[in-house]
Design an enzyme around this catalytic site. Sequence first.
Site, short mmCIF file in Angstrom:
data_model
loop_
_atom_site.label_atom_id
_atom_site.label_comp_id
_atom_site.label_asym_id
_atom_site.label_seq_id
_atom_site.Cartn_x
_atom_site.Cartn_y
_atom_site.Cartn_z
N CYS A 81 0.78 -1.24 0.00
CA CYS A 81 0.00 0.00 0.00
C CYS A 81 0.81 1.29 0.00
O CYS A 81 0.32 2.33 -0.44
CB CYS A 81 -0.94 0.03 1.21
SG CYS A 81 -1.78 -1.53 1.56
N CYS A 84 1.27 3.79 -3.05
CA CYS A 84 0.16 4.66 -3.45
C CYS A 84 -0.23 5.66 -2.36
O CYS A 84 -0.53 6.81 -2.65
CB CYS A 84 -1.07 3.83 -3.81
SG CYS A 84 -0.96 2.98 -5.40
N HIS A 85 -0.23 5.20 -1.10
CA HIS A 85 -0.78 6.04 -0.02
C HIS A 85 0.30 6.74 0.81
O HIS A 85 -0.04 7.54 1.67
CB HIS A 85 -1.66 5.19 0.89
CG HIS A 85 -2.86 4.63 0.19
ND1 HIS A 85 -3.96 5.39 -0.14
CD2 HIS A 85 -3.13 3.37 -0.27
CE1 HIS A 85 -4.85 4.63 -0.76
NE2 HIS A 85 -4.36 3.41 -0.85
N MET A 122 -8.68 1.50 -6.81
CA MET A 122 -8.34 0.76 -5.60
C MET A 122 -8.48 -0.74 -5.87
O MET A 122 -9.54 -1.20 -6.30
CB MET A 122 -9.30 1.17 -4.47
CG MET A 122 -9.12 0.37 -3.19
SD MET A 122 -7.55 0.73 -2.37
CE MET A 122 -7.74 -0.29 -0.90
N HIS A 361 8.53 12.46 -11.97
CA HIS A 361 8.92 11.05 -11.94
C HIS A 361 10.20 10.86 -12.74
O HIS A 361 11.27 11.21 -12.29
CB HIS A 361 7.78 10.19 -12.46
CG HIS A 361 8.01 8.73 -12.27
ND1 HIS A 361 8.18 8.16 -11.02
CD2 HIS A 361 8.12 7.72 -13.17
CE1 HIS A 361 8.39 6.86 -11.16
NE2 HIS A 361 8.36 6.57 -12.45
N HIS A 403 4.73 8.08 -18.77
CA HIS A 403 5.83 7.30 -18.18
C HIS A 403 6.85 7.03 -19.28
O HIS A 403 6.82 5.99 -19.93
CB HIS A 403 5.32 5.99 -17.58
CG HIS A 403 6.34 5.34 -16.69
ND1 HIS A 403 7.45 4.71 -17.18
CD2 HIS A 403 6.44 5.26 -15.34
CE1 HIS A 403 8.18 4.25 -16.18
NE2 HIS A 403 7.59 4.57 -15.05
#
Length: 578
Positions: A81, A84-85, A122, A361, A403
């Site tokens: 997780c 992402c979080h 999600m 990125h 990307h």
Amino acid sequence: MNKRNKWLGPVLVLAALPLAMTQALAEEKKATEGHEPAEVKYQAGGSPLADVDMYQDINPKAPTMSKAEFDEARKIYFQRCAGCHGVLRKGATGKPLTPDITIGKGTDYLKVFIAYGSPAGMPNWQTSGELSEKEVDLMARYIQQTPPQPPEYGMKDMKATWKLIVPPDQRAKKKMNNYNIANIFSTTLRDTGEVALIDGDTKKIITIVKTGYAVHISRLSASGRYLFVIGRDAKINMIDLWMAKPDNVAEIRVGLEARSVDSSKYKGYEDKLAIAGTYWPPQYVIMDGDTLEPKKIVATRGMVVGTQEYHPEPRVASIVASHFKPEFVVNVKETGKTLMVDYSDLNALKTTEIGSAPFLHDGGWDSTKRYFLVAANQSDKIAVIDAKESKLAALIDVGKIPHPGRGANFIHPKFGPVWATSHLGADDITLIGTDPKGHPQQAWKVVQVVKGQGGGSLFIKSHPKSKNLWVDTPLNPDPKVSQSIAVYDINNLDKGGTVLPIAEWADLKDDGAKRVVQPEYNKAGDEVWFAVWSAKNKESALVVVDDKTRKLKTVIKDPKLITPTGHFNVNNTQHDVY
């Protein structure tokens, strides 16, 4: 609990689920609109922080958890997780999961949210079989606790891990092997914590070198002698390619999680310094280029571009060395800032801060190596950094979640020099004009959008001696797409791409994922190499294709090629050829 309540409990929970599910899906959709399955898969890779000791702060308002339960849930969080979080659960590409938000939702609501996921991105952790019902309950309670903070990592910690295996004065004075070093490939063996050095001429493995876990990138010193690799666990290995059999001469761990490394390339500073940036702690460190001895650590915590809100963990993404000044170009994800770090005097470090857009990125140089084009992938933009003037040259709208890897430079028959990116969240292949002097009308504008096979692309590549543009899609949910490659004639892009069955050509003996990733040219520009990436208990391979004929040339197989992912040609990496 009496018999009546014991019987009623499951019924009441089941009755509450439809409402909880409706609320969870609606709120998640609103909060994470636009996140693609490919992006979620990309961000959700395991974090080395899963095994780091952290302090448990028990929140009295949160559901009860034992120490053992907390530790188990913490490991799951950092494995699944955190990408992402966020490490501190304050949100990154996913929304925040801090107690001020989660406690009010309640355990039943959170269990539905975790178990079933949402169309907005999600994952459905329970119904997909990734987590058990017990683990879902564990995670629903865990995210209501105060987030544990990993330890900081300073100079004392770094020096404790620093190993100078072969001091500079004991190293070879000349090349001690017969390898064509410029055509060696450094191939990441993701799950074994190694890189395979492969002879691009003979297609044989020269040696396998122990490194950190899941090497993210290989970079070359300006001289081309030293290969620097950095693992996701923030371990850097310095490999001397002049040795009879190339091997480590120095190593260090610069944090707890990382992605980027490079070395100084400006005239007069070649091979003098190295730099690495970390995800945790959010900082970068400048090291001696011959030994990796740490010299200067700089934190990146600060305010986000635009909102001017404080962010506690802005991760360092890509770093490149400028060819125009003694500067490193440091891109910080969450704050959306590019830092031009002047390394000419480490005791009086000067930094020019350039604001663009979150989340910065990866990216690459244009053909002149003056302009660095970096993806702000949550803003669906490409930021153009002028390394000569140390300023933002442009901010360009592109497709969903660009990307580029390093991107691809080539001469367009109509628009002149262009740089191309593919996308995680769209099938777009976007071409941007990069010639302000020769083609001012097209400079820093999207001149053409070509349709690819689909979203889930990680790398796009061309070569100055080639007429081809190669685009991978390893994270596309369709196996036919993820196991193949699309190739385009750069003089006739409107014709569309030709799909080549790279995984089929690999002829692997089992049913692994066989994701085809990262086209990479050899030095001569007449071969393109691809990794066919399966799980660590499945057979993988490297496939070499003739660039001119687009026909299979050879397949490299070896039991030691476990989860090959990135692979970097020495010459092309050293000279930023892409």
